[in-house]
Design an enzyme around this catalytic site. Structure first.
Site, mmCIF file in Angstrom:
data_model
loop_
_atom_site.group_PDB
_atom_site.id
_atom_site.type_symbol
_atom_site.label_atom_id
_atom_site.label_comp_id
_atom_site.label_asym_id
_atom_site.label_seq_id
_atom_site.Cartn_x
_atom_site.Cartn_y
_atom_site.Cartn_z
ATOM 1 N N GLY A 17 5.629 2.446 -13.282
ATOM 2 C CA GLY A 17 6.385 1.713 -12.778
ATOM 3 C C GLY A 17 8.106 2.524 -12.172
ATOM 4 O O GLY A 17 8.559 2.097 -12.220
ATOM 5 N N GLY A 18 7.988 3.649 -11.647
ATOM 6 C CA GLY A 18 9.336 4.800 -10.790
ATOM 7 C C GLY A 18 8.928 3.955 -9.387
ATOM 8 O O GLY A 18 10.536 3.949 -9.010
ATOM 9 N N ASP A 77 -0.357 11.836 -15.480
ATOM 10 C CA ASP A 77 -0.839 10.926 -14.273
ATOM 11 C C ASP A 77 -2.875 10.646 -14.809
ATOM 12 O O ASP A 77 -2.329 10.967 -15.508
ATOM 13 C CB ASP A 77 -1.520 12.128 -13.559
ATOM 14 C CG ASP A 77 -2.755 11.789 -12.222
ATOM 15 O OD1 ASP A 77 -3.180 11.090 -12.440
ATOM 16 O OD2 ASP A 77 -2.791 12.833 -11.392
ATOM 17 N N ARG A 79 -5.380 9.674 -14.096
ATOM 18 C CA ARG A 79 -6.691 10.073 -14.130
ATOM 19 C C ARG A 79 -6.879 10.769 -15.403
ATOM 20 O O ARG A 79 -8.017 11.124 -15.444
ATOM 21 C CB ARG A 79 -6.761 10.298 -12.510
ATOM 22 C CG ARG A 79 -6.501 9.851 -11.553
ATOM 23 C CD ARG A 79 -6.198 10.244 -9.915
ATOM 24 N NE ARG A 79 -5.266 11.539 -9.724
ATOM 25 C CZ ARG A 79 -5.078 11.436 -8.801
ATOM 26 N NH1 ARG A 79 -5.954 11.364 -7.960
ATOM 27 N NH2 ARG A 79 -3.852 12.487 -8.790
ATOM 28 N N TYR A 158 -8.899 -9.148 -2.799
ATOM 29 C CA TYR A 158 -10.342 -8.961 -2.364
ATOM 30 C C TYR A 158 -11.347 -8.864 -3.615
ATOM 31 O O TYR A 158 -12.398 -7.405 -2.641
ATOM 32 C CB TYR A 158 -10.041 -7.889 -1.307
ATOM 33 C CG TYR A 158 -9.188 -6.298 -1.217
ATOM 34 C CD1 TYR A 158 -9.596 -5.776 -1.965
ATOM 35 C CD2 TYR A 158 -7.819 -6.690 -1.199
ATOM 36 C CE1 TYR A 158 -9.173 -4.295 -2.300
ATOM 37 C CE2 TYR A 158 -7.065 -5.633 -0.636
ATOM 38 C CZ TYR A 158 -7.871 -4.368 -1.778
ATOM 39 O OH TYR A 158 -7.418 -2.852 -1.807
ATOM 40 N N LYS A 173 -10.532 -1.947 -8.255
ATOM 41 C CA LYS A 173 -10.526 -3.651 -8.548
ATOM 42 C C LYS A 173 -11.136 -4.225 -9.010
ATOM 43 O O LYS A 173 -11.092 -4.796 -10.014
ATOM 44 C CB LYS A 173 -9.720 -4.519 -7.724
ATOM 45 C CG LYS A 173 -8.298 -2.935 -6.861
ATOM 46 C CD LYS A 173 -6.751 -3.238 -8.087
ATOM 47 C CE LYS A 173 -5.601 -2.066 -7.885
ATOM 48 N NZ LYS A 173 -4.647 -2.813 -8.272
ATOM 49 N N GLY A 200 -0.888 -11.327 -2.874
ATOM 50 C CA GLY A 200 -1.357 -10.915 -1.930
ATOM 51 C C GLY A 200 -0.612 -9.481 -1.202
ATOM 52 O O GLY A 200 0.879 -8.720 -1.867
ATOM 53 N N PRO A 201 0.265 -10.179 0.034
ATOM 54 C CA PRO A 201 0.994 -8.938 0.265
ATOM 55 C C PRO A 201 2.289 -9.057 0.193
ATOM 56 O O PRO A 201 2.759 -10.356 -0.217
ATOM 57 C CB PRO A 201 0.607 -9.474 2.066
ATOM 58 C CG PRO A 201 0.487 -10.737 1.932
ATOM 59 C CD PRO A 201 -0.193 -10.894 0.568
ATOM 60 N N ILE A 202 2.551 -8.343 -0.715
ATOM 61 C CA ILE A 202 4.391 -7.790 -1.087
ATOM 62 C C ILE A 202 5.490 -7.097 -0.678
ATOM 63 O O ILE A 202 4.266 -5.812 -0.890
ATOM 64 C CB ILE A 202 4.656 -8.269 -2.231
ATOM 65 C CG1 ILE A 202 3.829 -9.675 -3.443
ATOM 66 C CG2 ILE A 202 5.946 -8.558 -3.229
ATOM 67 C CD1 ILE A 202 3.569 -9.561 -4.607
HETATM 68 N N1 COA Z 1 -8.018 8.779 5.027
HETATM 69 C C1 COA Z 1 -8.478 9.510 3.973
HETATM 70 N N2 COA Z 1 -8.784 10.305 3.348
HETATM 71 C C2 COA Z 1 -7.285 10.355 2.267
HETATM 72 C C3 COA Z 1 -6.066 9.603 2.808
HETATM 73 C C4 COA Z 1 -6.428 8.917 3.969
HETATM 74 N N3 COA Z 1 -5.214 7.796 4.858
HETATM 75 N N4 COA Z 1 -5.487 9.949 2.190
HETATM 76 C C5 COA Z 1 -6.502 10.526 1.279
HETATM 77 N N5 COA Z 1 -7.720 11.287 1.045
HETATM 78 C C6 COA Z 1 -7.831 12.059 0.621
HETATM 79 C C7 COA Z 1 -8.099 13.689 0.603
HETATM 80 O O1 COA Z 1 -8.414 13.974 1.389
HETATM 81 C C8 COA Z 1 -8.548 13.866 -0.625
HETATM 82 O O2 COA Z 1 -9.784 14.303 0.084
HETATM 83 P P1 COA Z 1 -10.447 15.716 -0.569
HETATM 84 O O3 COA Z 1 -9.814 16.174 -2.391
HETATM 85 O O4 COA Z 1 -11.601 15.932 -0.042
HETATM 86 O O5 COA Z 1 -9.490 16.642 0.605
HETATM 87 C C9 COA Z 1 -8.602 12.595 -1.445
HETATM 88 O O6 COA Z 1 -8.060 11.226 -0.507
HETATM 89 C C10 COA Z 1 -7.153 13.231 -2.668
HETATM 90 O O7 COA Z 1 -6.362 13.180 -1.825
HETATM 91 P P2 COA Z 1 -5.035 13.665 -2.088
HETATM 92 O O8 COA Z 1 -3.834 13.587 -1.433
HETATM 93 O O9 COA Z 1 -5.330 15.662 -2.702
HETATM 94 O O10 COA Z 1 -4.180 13.232 -3.238
HETATM 95 P P3 COA Z 1 -3.807 12.389 -4.340
HETATM 96 O O11 COA Z 1 -5.700 11.909 -4.854
HETATM 97 O O12 COA Z 1 -2.611 12.619 -5.394
HETATM 98 O O13 COA Z 1 -3.718 10.418 -3.922
HETATM 99 C C11 COA Z 1 -3.781 9.176 -3.201
HETATM 100 C C12 COA Z 1 -3.737 9.860 -4.012
HETATM 101 C C13 COA Z 1 -5.112 9.336 -2.280
HETATM 102 C C14 COA Z 1 -4.062 6.998 -3.510
HETATM 103 C C15 COA Z 1 -2.629 8.747 -1.531
HETATM 104 O O14 COA Z 1 -2.690 8.260 -0.443
HETATM 105 C C16 COA Z 1 -1.025 8.943 -2.979
HETATM 106 O O15 COA Z 1 -0.636 9.385 -3.767
HETATM 107 N N6 COA Z 1 -1.006 7.408 -2.952
HETATM 108 C C17 COA Z 1 0.208 6.974 -3.488
HETATM 109 C C18 COA Z 1 0.428 5.246 -4.496
HETATM 110 C C19 COA Z 1 -0.406 4.593 -3.614
HETATM 111 O O16 COA Z 1 -1.362 4.336 -2.656
HETATM 112 N N7 COA Z 1 -0.274 3.051 -3.972
HETATM 113 C C20 COA Z 1 -1.002 2.057 -3.920
HETATM 114 C C21 COA Z 1 0.152 0.716 -3.041
HETATM 115 S S1 COA Z 1 -0.864 -0.633 -2.751
#
Ligand code: COA
Length: 300
Positions: A17-18, A77, A79, A158, A173, A200-202
């Site tokens: 929510g941030g 987190d 997770r 998707y 998803k 969709g795209p926002i």
């Molecule tokens: N392409 C391929 N692999 C990727 C990647 C990319 N663009 N970004 C991250 N990864 C991989 C990392 O290499 C890592 O793999 P490993 O454990 O084998 O080294 C793994 O994903 C985890 O990434 P990390 O950077 O350690 O951090 P995280 O788990 O906190 O990251 C994500 C979460 C990957 C989803 C990051 O993109 C994120 O924080 N996103 C923000 C929120 C978001 O994406 N919102 C969605 C909007 S649609």
């Protein structure tokens, strides 16, 4: 669009929510009288959003005593199942939640053969397992006490078709959507409603920086949409507010697509072809005009 007290006395948790869509929903829920908890991984982002929304909405509509703080933030987190359990317990220590919005997500464009196991685990961990953790923590408490609850999951367009280059997100998803429909039935007769929005795209900073890396790709993305534009966070927040409100009390197990018709345009077999045809080609495909037949003479 809504009565100002639509969500009064509703206590709502929004994961992720941030920022982005979660933040937009938090603002709308506050404006409609709800008490809102936002959670996310980054304490400083949450604190800034909490401050901003408190100032922007005056803390939301005032409660009966006129003083209660209406927005709260909790670092978590999703997770981490134990951390989610502790967060939900701390919220319940005040009062039960009425609504859970599973919005926290992780996604990025990547060729699937390049992805590490960690990349899959990260996205599936946030989107699918995170949703499961919060839903189970709230659901068990609601069921145990007979308290009515609403879950709103933010999925994607998707899930049915799948999508190249976002495979961890697509599988996570799709699972989230199956969870929505399954529990809508299993828990529906015990006062819990569960729906989803497939946006969709926002444009939001988090999503667009990861999914549309070049500005000119936005032009292409708009061409793929019958409405020729992206959606707005306000449109998203309005739909979310309606779905979590009591006015939507008979909607259960539904996934509401809000994408301007984008996925249908991509799926229609002749849509792209039709757009390519010239005026002249359309003309040649029309039935040829033939000379009218002479009117038959009526018998005297
Ligand atoms: N392409 C391929 N692999 C990727 C990647 C990319 N663009 N970004 C991250 N990864 C991989 C990392 O290499 C890592 O793999 P490993 O454990 O084998 O080294 C793994 O994903 C985890 O990434 P990390 O950077 O350690 O951090 P995280 O788990 O906190 O990251 C994500 C979460 C990957 C989803 C990051 O993109 C994120 O924080 N996103 C923000 C929120 C978001 O994406 N919102 C969605 C909007 S649609």
């Amino acid at each position: 669009m809504f009565q100002k007290d639509l969500l009064q006395r509703k206590r709502i948790l929004i994961t992720g929510g941030g920022t982005g869509l979660g933040k937009a929903a938090a603002q709308r829920f506050l404006e409609l009288g709800a008490e809102v908890y936002i959670c996310g991984r980054r304490q400083e982002v949450l604190a800034a959003t909490e401050r901003e929304l408190h100032e922007r909405t005056g803390g939301g509509n005032k409660n009966d005593d006129g003083r209660k703080k209406m927005i709260h933030s909790l670092a978590c987190d999703v997770r981490d199942a134990a951390a989610v359990e502790a967060m939900i317990e701390s919220i319940w220590a005040d009062d039960p939640l009425d609504v859970l919005m599973n919005n926290a997500a992780g996604n990025f464009l990547a060729r699937t053969e390049d992805l590490s196991l960690g990349a899959f685990q990260s996205v599936i961990g946030i989107v699918l397992m995170g949703t499961l953790h919060t839903t189970m923590a709230c659901g068990r408490r609601w069921l145990a006490t007979g308290h009515k609850g609403v879950v709103l999951n933010i999925t994607t367009t998707y899930t049915t078709t799948g999508s190249a280059y976002v495979v961890p997100s697509a599988v996570a998803k799709a699972g989230m959507q199956a969870l929505t429909r399954s529990l809508a039935v299993e828990w529906g007769n015990r006062g819990i409603r569960m729906n989803a929005i497939a946006p969709g795209p926002i444009p939001t900073e988090g999503a667009f920086s990861r999914l549309l890396p070049r500005p000119e790709l936005e032009v292409e993305a708009k061409k793929r949409n019958p409405l020729g534009r992206f959606g707005t966070t306000e449109e998203f927040a309005n739909l979310a507010a309606f779905l979590v409100s009591d006015g939507a009390g008979y909607i259960n197990g539904e996934v509401v697509t809000m994408d301007g018709g984008e996925w249908l345009q991509g799926a229609g077999e002749f849509t792209a072809l039709g757009r390519e045809l010239t005026e002249k080609e359309w003309e040649t495909m029309r039935p040829k005009k033939t000379a009218p037949k002479p009117a038959s003479r009526r018998p005297e």
